[in-house]
Design an enzyme around this catalytic site. Structure first.
Site, PDB file in Angstrom:
ATOM      1  N   ASP A 199       0.014 -40.779   9.293  1.00  0.00           N
ATOM      2  CA  ASP A 199       1.316 -41.352   9.611  1.00  0.00           C
ATOM      3  C   ASP A 199       1.311 -41.763  11.066  1.00  0.00           C
ATOM      4  OD1 ASP A 199       2.940 -38.815  10.993  1.00  0.00           O
ATOM      5  OD2 ASP A 199       1.607 -38.174   9.383  1.00  0.00           O
ATOM      6  N   GLU A 216      13.719 -32.726  11.171  1.00  0.00           N
ATOM      7  CA  GLU A 216      13.059 -31.624  11.867  1.00  0.00           C
ATOM      8  C   GLU A 216      13.782 -31.178  13.130  1.00  0.00           C
ATOM      9  OE1 GLU A 216       9.392 -33.245  13.973  1.00  0.00           O
ATOM     10  OE2 GLU A 216       9.634 -34.710  12.362  1.00  0.00           O
TER      11      GLU A 216
END
Length: 285
Positions: free
Chosen positions: A63, A150
């Site tokens: 990613d 997150e």
């Protein structure tokens, strides 16, 4: 047309969890700009289940975001990378400056691509929805969208965060016709998310040699196992990932082809040619 309908139906069943849950039987147990500080895991409890589904032949992916700058995607493809998640947006106003380039290049070189949004719980959720869907155009064969969660601000309650997450997830599902994936790190998942999103699949980041450790009713599909990876074509540390399945199961979760609308007259004409319909018509004469 019938085969097209069956094909789309198979995709919907697969991603709804019925087929995937069968494929990954026992699999109960992101990218991340901030996950590197939250990757540690703890020992399993009775509420979690541990499995080991990753092997040397597991599908590998990366990613990327602005931190990797200009990636040489030809070299990345040649490094046996099957899939890549590309950061698209953050908050309700921030576009990753390398998204357009990464999105086009992954398509060009044939790497299966997905786009993710970095979620800010305190920001207006409608603005975050619009930011993402106005930026990302998904095509047949693309991976589902990803909601990267997150961080949580001190003045935001976990309940409000989860409520706004679900609003984002449902709106994006309605827009693209495919359920998003939730990315998070192991500690954040354990503290705020476990058991709350049983109808979604997770992509989790524990940075060690142990698979993601999750609630027995949850499901994970992707494991981000390091944020300090090195790879030809990338001049910076990079997140590396595994997919818990084969290429066929990865394809099943992707955006399906769109049906070409059939005019009603054409449908009726085709139905009239079916033997059973002809027989019924002759009996009524």
């Amino acid at each position: 047309m019938i085969f097209s309908l069956l094909y789309l139906a198979a995709h919907k069943v697969a991603y709804s969890g019925l087929l995937l849950s069968f494929m990954f039987a026992g699999l109960s147990s992101g990218n991340s700009d901030n996950a590197k500080n939250n990757g540690a895991t703890s020992k399993s409890t009775g509420a979690t289940t541990k499995t080991t589904l990753i092997t040397s032949s597991s599908l590998k992916g990366i990613d990327v975001s602005k931190w990797q700058k200009e990636v040489d995607w030809d070299q990345v493809r040649d490094a046996d990378v099957t899939f890549a998640f590309v950061k698209a947006t953050q908050d309700d106003y921030r576009l990753d400056p390398y998204f357009a380039r990464n999105w086009a290049e992954t398509k060009r070189v044939g790497i299966k691509r997905g786009a993710y949004h970095f979620f800010i719980p305190a920001a207006p959720v409608q603005g975050q929805i619009e930011m993402f869907i106005n930026t990302v155009e998904l095509h047949e064969g693309d991976l589902p969208p990803v909601l990267d969660v997150e961080v949580i601000e001190k003045h935001t309650s976990p309940a409000d965060m989860r409520k706004n997450m679900r609003i984002w997830l449902e709106a994006v599902t309605a827009h693209y016709g495919v359920k998003p994936i939730i990315y998070t790190n192991q500690n954040f998942y354990r503290r705020w998310l476990q058991g709350h999103f049983k109808d979604y699949h997770f992509w989790i980041a524990p940075y060690n040699i142990i698979d993601p450790d999750i609630h027995h009713e949850d499901k994970w599909l992707f494991w981000q196992y390091t944020d300090t990876g090195r790879m030809a074509g990338v001049n910076a540390a990079i997140d590396l990932n595994y997919f818990a399945g084969d290429l066929n199961s990865l394809n099943l979760m992707c955006v399906p082809p769109k049906l070409i609308p059939y005019p009603e007259k054409v449908i009726l004409a085709e139905l009239e040619q079916l033997p059973a319909v002809k027989l019924l018509a002759s009996n009524n004469e």
